[in-house]
Design a protein around this motif. Structure first.
Motif, PDB file in Angstrom:
ATOM      1  N   LEU A  16     -12.093  12.509  -1.176  1.00 19.98           N
ATOM      2  CA  LEU A  16     -12.290  12.203  -2.596  1.00 19.98           C
ATOM      3  C   LEU A  16     -12.359  13.483  -3.422  1.00 19.98           C
ATOM      4  O   LEU A  16     -11.884  13.527  -4.562  1.00 19.98           O
ATOM      5  CB  LEU A  16     -13.561  11.379  -2.787  1.00 19.98           C
ATOM      6  CG  LEU A  16     -13.552   9.969  -2.189  1.00 19.98           C
ATOM      7  CD1 LEU A  16     -14.936   9.326  -2.316  1.00 19.98           C
ATOM      8  CD2 LEU A  16     -12.498   9.105  -2.867  1.00 19.98           C
ATOM      9  N   ALA A  17     -12.956  14.531  -2.844  1.00 16.18           N
ATOM     10  CA  ALA A  17     -13.081  15.801  -3.564  1.00 16.18           C
ATOM     11  C   ALA A  17     -11.766  16.570  -3.588  1.00 16.18           C
ATOM     12  O   ALA A  17     -11.514  17.341  -4.510  1.00 16.18           O
ATOM     13  CB  ALA A  17     -14.165  16.662  -2.912  1.00 16.18           C
ATOM     14  N   GLU A  18     -10.930  16.356  -2.578  1.00 15.56           N
ATOM     15  CA  GLU A  18      -9.668  17.094  -2.471  1.00 15.56           C
ATOM     16  C   GLU A  18      -8.552  16.133  -2.059  1.00 15.56           C
ATOM     17  O   GLU A  18      -8.095  16.129  -0.906  1.00 15.56           O
ATOM     18  CB  GLU A  18      -9.813  18.214  -1.441  1.00 15.56           C
ATOM     19  CG  GLU A  18      -8.687  19.227  -1.446  1.00 15.56           C
ATOM     20  CD  GLU A  18      -8.901  20.328  -0.429  1.00 15.56           C
ATOM     21  OE1 GLU A  18      -7.957  21.099  -0.210  1.00 15.56           O
ATOM     22  OE2 GLU A  18     -10.004  20.400   0.161  1.00 15.56           O
ATOM     23  N   PRO A  19      -8.077  15.299  -2.987  1.00 19.38           N
ATOM     24  CA  PRO A  19      -7.120  14.240  -2.644  1.00 19.38           C
ATOM     25  C   PRO A  19      -5.796  14.753  -2.063  1.00 19.38           C
ATOM     26  O   PRO A  19      -5.150  14.039  -1.299  1.00 19.38           O
ATOM     27  CB  PRO A  19      -6.878  13.533  -3.986  1.00 19.38           C
ATOM     28  CG  PRO A  19      -8.045  13.904  -4.838  1.00 19.38           C
ATOM     29  CD  PRO A  19      -8.444  15.274  -4.418  1.00 19.38           C
ATOM     30  N   GLY A  20      -5.403  15.967  -2.407  1.00 22.86           N
ATOM     31  CA  GLY A  20      -4.092  16.444  -2.000  1.00 22.86           C
ATOM     32  C   GLY A  20      -4.011  17.100  -0.642  1.00 22.86           C
ATOM     33  O   GLY A  20      -2.919  17.454  -0.187  1.00 22.86           O
ATOM     34  N   ARG A  21      -5.142  17.250   0.027  1.00 28.72           N
ATOM     35  CA  ARG A  21      -5.085  17.975   1.307  1.00 28.72           C
ATOM     36  C   ARG A  21      -4.426  17.126   2.385  1.00 28.72           C
ATOM     37  O   ARG A  21      -4.362  15.900   2.295  1.00 28.72           O
ATOM     38  CB  ARG A  21      -6.482  18.386   1.749  1.00 28.72           C
ATOM     39  CG  ARG A  21      -7.400  17.258   2.132  1.00 28.72           C
ATOM     40  CD  ARG A  21      -8.689  17.794   2.732  1.00 28.72           C
ATOM     41  NE  ARG A  21      -9.638  16.741   3.045  1.00 28.72           N
ATOM     42  CZ  ARG A  21      -9.558  15.965   4.119  1.00 28.72           C
ATOM     43  NH1 ARG A  21      -8.560  16.130   4.973  1.00 28.72           N
ATOM     44  NH2 ARG A  21     -10.463  15.030   4.342  1.00 28.72           N
ATOM     45  N   ALA A  22      -3.929  17.791   3.434  1.00 30.22           N
ATOM     46  CA  ALA A  22      -3.255  17.096   4.528  1.00 30.22           C
ATOM     47  C   ALA A  22      -4.240  16.235   5.304  1.00 30.22           C
ATOM     48  O   ALA A  22      -5.406  16.599   5.481  1.00 30.22           O
ATOM     49  CB  ALA A  22      -2.603  18.117   5.461  1.00 30.22           C
ATOM     50  N   ALA A  23      -3.774  15.086   5.763  1.00 25.65           N
ATOM     51  CA  ALA A  23      -4.615  14.199   6.555  1.00 25.65           C
ATOM     52  C   ALA A  23      -4.867  14.818   7.927  1.00 25.65           C
ATOM     53  O   ALA A  23      -4.034  15.548   8.460  1.00 25.65           O
ATOM     54  CB  ALA A  23      -3.948  12.837   6.710  1.00 25.65           C
ATOM     55  N   GLY A  24      -6.034  14.534   8.496  1.00 20.01           N
ATOM     56  CA  GLY A  24      -6.387  15.089   9.801  1.00 20.01           C
ATOM     57  C   GLY A  24      -7.093  14.075  10.670  1.00 20.01           C
ATOM     58  O   GLY A  24      -7.555  13.030  10.193  1.00 20.01           O
ATOM     59  N   THR A  25      -7.172  14.364  11.946  1.00 18.33           N
ATOM     60  CA  THR A  25      -7.867  13.519  12.910  1.00 18.33           C
ATOM     61  C   THR A  25      -8.998  14.303  13.551  1.00 18.33           C
ATOM     62  O   THR A  25      -8.771  15.396  14.071  1.00 18.33           O
ATOM     63  CB  THR A  25      -6.904  13.013  14.003  1.00 18.33           C
ATOM     64  OG1 THR A  25      -5.900  12.183  13.409  1.00 18.33           O
ATOM     65  CG2 THR A  25      -7.664  12.198  15.050  1.00 18.33           C
ATOM     66  N   VAL A  26     -10.201  13.758  13.506  1.00 19.58           N
ATOM     67  CA  VAL A  26     -11.363  14.367  14.137  1.00 19.58           C
ATOM     68  C   VAL A  26     -11.663  13.596  15.420  1.00 19.58           C
ATOM     69  O   VAL A  26     -11.811  12.366  15.388  1.00 19.58           O
ATOM     70  CB  VAL A  26     -12.591  14.341  13.211  1.00 19.58           C
ATOM     71  CG1 VAL A  26     -13.817  14.914  13.920  1.00 19.58           C
ATOM     72  CG2 VAL A  26     -12.309  15.105  11.925  1.00 19.58           C
ATOM     73  N   ARG A  27     -11.738  14.311  16.528  1.00 17.31           N
ATOM     74  CA  ARG A  27     -12.085  13.704  17.814  1.00 17.31           C
ATOM     75  C   ARG A  27     -13.454  14.216  18.246  1.00 17.31           C
ATOM     76  O   ARG A  27     -13.660  15.422  18.350  1.00 17.31           O
ATOM     77  CB  ARG A  27     -11.044  14.078  18.872  1.00 17.31           C
ATOM     78  CG  ARG A  27      -9.682  13.420  18.668  1.00 17.31           C
ATOM     79  CD  ARG A  27      -9.661  12.036  19.243  1.00 17.31           C
ATOM     80  NE  ARG A  27      -8.339  11.425  19.133  1.00 17.31           N
ATOM     81  CZ  ARG A  27      -8.021  10.247  19.633  1.00 17.31           C
ATOM     82  NH1 ARG A  27      -8.934   9.549  20.288  1.00 17.31           N
ATOM     83  NH2 ARG A  27      -6.818   9.758  19.478  1.00 17.31           N
ATOM     84  N   LEU A  28     -14.369  13.307  18.503  1.00 16.83           N
ATOM     85  CA  LEU A  28     -15.721  13.682  18.913  1.00 16.83           C
ATOM     86  C   LEU A  28     -15.882  13.514  20.422  1.00 16.83           C
ATOM     87  O   LEU A  28     -15.358  12.557  20.998  1.00 16.83           O
ATOM     88  CB  LEU A  28     -16.748  12.820  18.180  1.00 16.83           C
ATOM     89  CG  LEU A  28     -16.735  12.926  16.651  1.00 16.83           C
ATOM     90  CD1 LEU A  28     -17.788  11.986  16.062  1.00 16.83           C
ATOM     91  CD2 LEU A  28     -16.985  14.341  16.200  1.00 16.83           C
ATOM     92  N   PRO A  29     -16.614  14.419  21.066  1.00 12.23           N
ATOM     93  CA  PRO A  29     -16.778  14.346  22.525  1.00 12.23           C
ATOM     94  C   PRO A  29     -17.732  13.235  22.942  1.00 12.23           C
ATOM     95  O   PRO A  29     -18.621  12.844  22.197  1.00 12.23           O
ATOM     96  CB  PRO A  29     -17.347  15.722  22.876  1.00 12.23           C
ATOM     97  CG  PRO A  29     -18.070  16.146  21.640  1.00 12.23           C
ATOM     98  CD  PRO A  29     -17.276  15.603  20.489  1.00 12.23           C
ATOM     99  N   CYS A  30     -17.507  12.726  24.153  1.00  9.22           N
ATOM    100  CA  CYS A  30     -18.383  11.722  24.747  1.00  9.22           C
ATOM    101  C   CYS A  30     -19.280  12.381  25.802  1.00  9.22           C
ATOM    102  O   CYS A  30     -19.103  13.556  26.116  1.00  9.22           O
ATOM    103  CB  CYS A  30     -17.555  10.605  25.386  1.00  9.22           C
ATOM    104  SG  CYS A  30     -16.585   9.638  24.211  1.00  9.22           S
ATOM    105  N   ILE A  31     -20.200  11.601  26.351  1.00  9.99           N
ATOM    106  CA  ILE A  31     -21.138  12.109  27.354  1.00  9.99           C
ATOM    107  C   ILE A  31     -21.093  11.218  28.596  1.00  9.99           C
ATOM    108  O   ILE A  31     -21.117   9.983  28.493  1.00  9.99           O
ATOM    109  CB  ILE A  31     -22.577  12.161  26.794  1.00  9.99           C
ATOM    110  CG1 ILE A  31     -22.670  13.188  25.670  1.00  9.99           C
ATOM    111  CG2 ILE A  31     -23.585  12.497  27.887  1.00  9.99           C
ATOM    112  CD1 ILE A  31     -24.024  13.225  24.980  1.00  9.99           C
TER     113      ILE A  31
END
Length: 374
Positions: free
Chosen positions: A317-332
């Motif tokens: 919302l703050a930076e509408p023009g930035r490239a889309a990304g994927t965040v992957r979180l680690p499991c345990i």
């Protein structure tokens, strides 16, 4: 009722300064900010959110579409979303799409009509109509838990497109469950897989195959059966695996609901865990420590995933023009006893449904890297 002008007079500043303090739209000197906040508290001033939304074209609300009623896994994610949204000063509108593509589109349309600033959505196995709507309406959206691949279930091009995504690692943790069981001597490891079409399903199947390869075990398609991501389907899938001429000696369930179905199937056949069959599950849950033996599992960072989705949406919302990304979180990896490691009694394991009294013993190991992939 006090107004913003009253606050400004009491603090000895302009109305614009009060607005900047309350909305965070411009830096304000610390002593000035403190004077405004003290005036707000002394006067009991409450900002008019409706009036502010008319001026800013923002409602400071987020739409959340996840199947929290039909899938308890999403309950913890919802808690993470709610806490992070509240901390950021956003309200939350929640709808349950029930993992049904048609209903999914309806609830997202309703959320959009309520003028939410953005959405967090866990897409169904057939998200084509949903994706088309969100793209057409240019809705700031974060896809949660389930990622979009290059094609949909029918081969239609979907791609990540303009959407940010927040997911847990799936393949690496699943591979670790397989290699752990193989290291214990198991050569026939069955998998009760999730609903076809979901990225979580395909990624966990890929991890299962990686674990077999790493352990020098051949892949047998008969050992992978869909449980459709729900308890009843998993009960049928487990029964099918147990009916094989060369039945598995170890079983992995690919989500928490399917673990319950698998345990029911094992109990009905009088099989003991891990004495007769080892059991591991992807998706730790509150009850996993209440069975005897306690269930070895992969724990996903559910609440953090929800909170991270909010942070990513606010960045969008703050930076509408930035490239889309994927965040992957680690499991345990949560190491208990159902895999067959020493912790169970001398009789080789208790009935699959028996409750346990003791607390859990965990051995956390990070499974993957955390970061953003453009």
């Amino acid at each position: 009722m006090p107004t913003m002008a009253d606050v400004a007079r009491s603090a000895g500043v302009s109305v614009a300064t009060v607005s900047h303090v309350l909305n965070g739209t411009r830096p304000v000197l610390p002593h000035t900010r403190q004077a405004v906040l003290e005036a707000v508290e002394a006067l009991g001033y409450t900002p008019n959110s409706l009036a502010r939304s008319l001026v800013t074209s923002r409602t400071r609300s987020i739409g959340l579409a996840v199947s929290a009623i039909s899938n308890p896994y999403f309950t913890e994610i919802l808690q993470g979303v709610e806490a992070a949204a509240l901390d950021a000063g956003y309200s939350l509108l929640i709808a349950d799409p029930h993992d049904d593509p048609g209903h999914e589109l309806k609830v997202v349309q309703l959320l959009h009509e309520r003028r939410v600033d953005g959405m967090i959505v866990a897409p169904s196995a057939e998200p084509g109509d949903l994706v088309a709507y969100l793209r057409r309406q240019s809705v700031p959206t974060v896809l949660l838990d389930r990622a979009l691949g290059p094609t949909g279930p029918g081969g239609d091009l979907l791609g990540q497109g303009p959407f940010d995504q927040v997911c847990a690692e799936n393949s690496g943790p699943m591979a670790e469950l397989v290699t752990h069981l193989a290291a214990l001597g198991h050569r026939r490891i069955g998998l009760v897989a999730g609903l076809p079409g979901l990225s979580t399903t395909s990624e966990r199947i890929a991890g299962y195959e990686q674990g077999l390869a790493a352990s020098g075990l051949a892949h047998d398609a008969e050992l992978v059966v869909s449980g459709s991501s729900e308890s009843t389907g998993a009960e049928r899938a487990t029964a099918a695996l147990l009916a094989l001429p060369d039945a598995p000696t170890a079983l992995i369930t690919a989500n928490n609901a399917m673990t319950i179905g698998a345990l029911r199937a094992l109990r009905e056949r009088g099989l003991r865990v891990p004495g007769d069959i080892a059991l591991c599950c992807f998706d730790d849950f509150a009850w996993a420590d209440l069975f005897a033996p306690r269930l070895t599992a992969i724990a996903q960072p559910s609440r953090e995933m929800g909170a991270q989705a909010v942070r990513v949406l606010l960045e969008r919302l703050a930076e509408p023009g930035r490239a889309a990304g994927t965040v992957r979180l680690p499991c345990i990896f949560v190491h208990r006893a159902s895999c067959g490691c020493p912790e169970n009694g001398p009789d080789g394991g208790a009935p699959a449904s028996a409750p346990a009294d003791a607390g859990s013993r965990t051995e956390p190991t990070s499974q993957s890297e955390k970061g953003t992939t453009p």
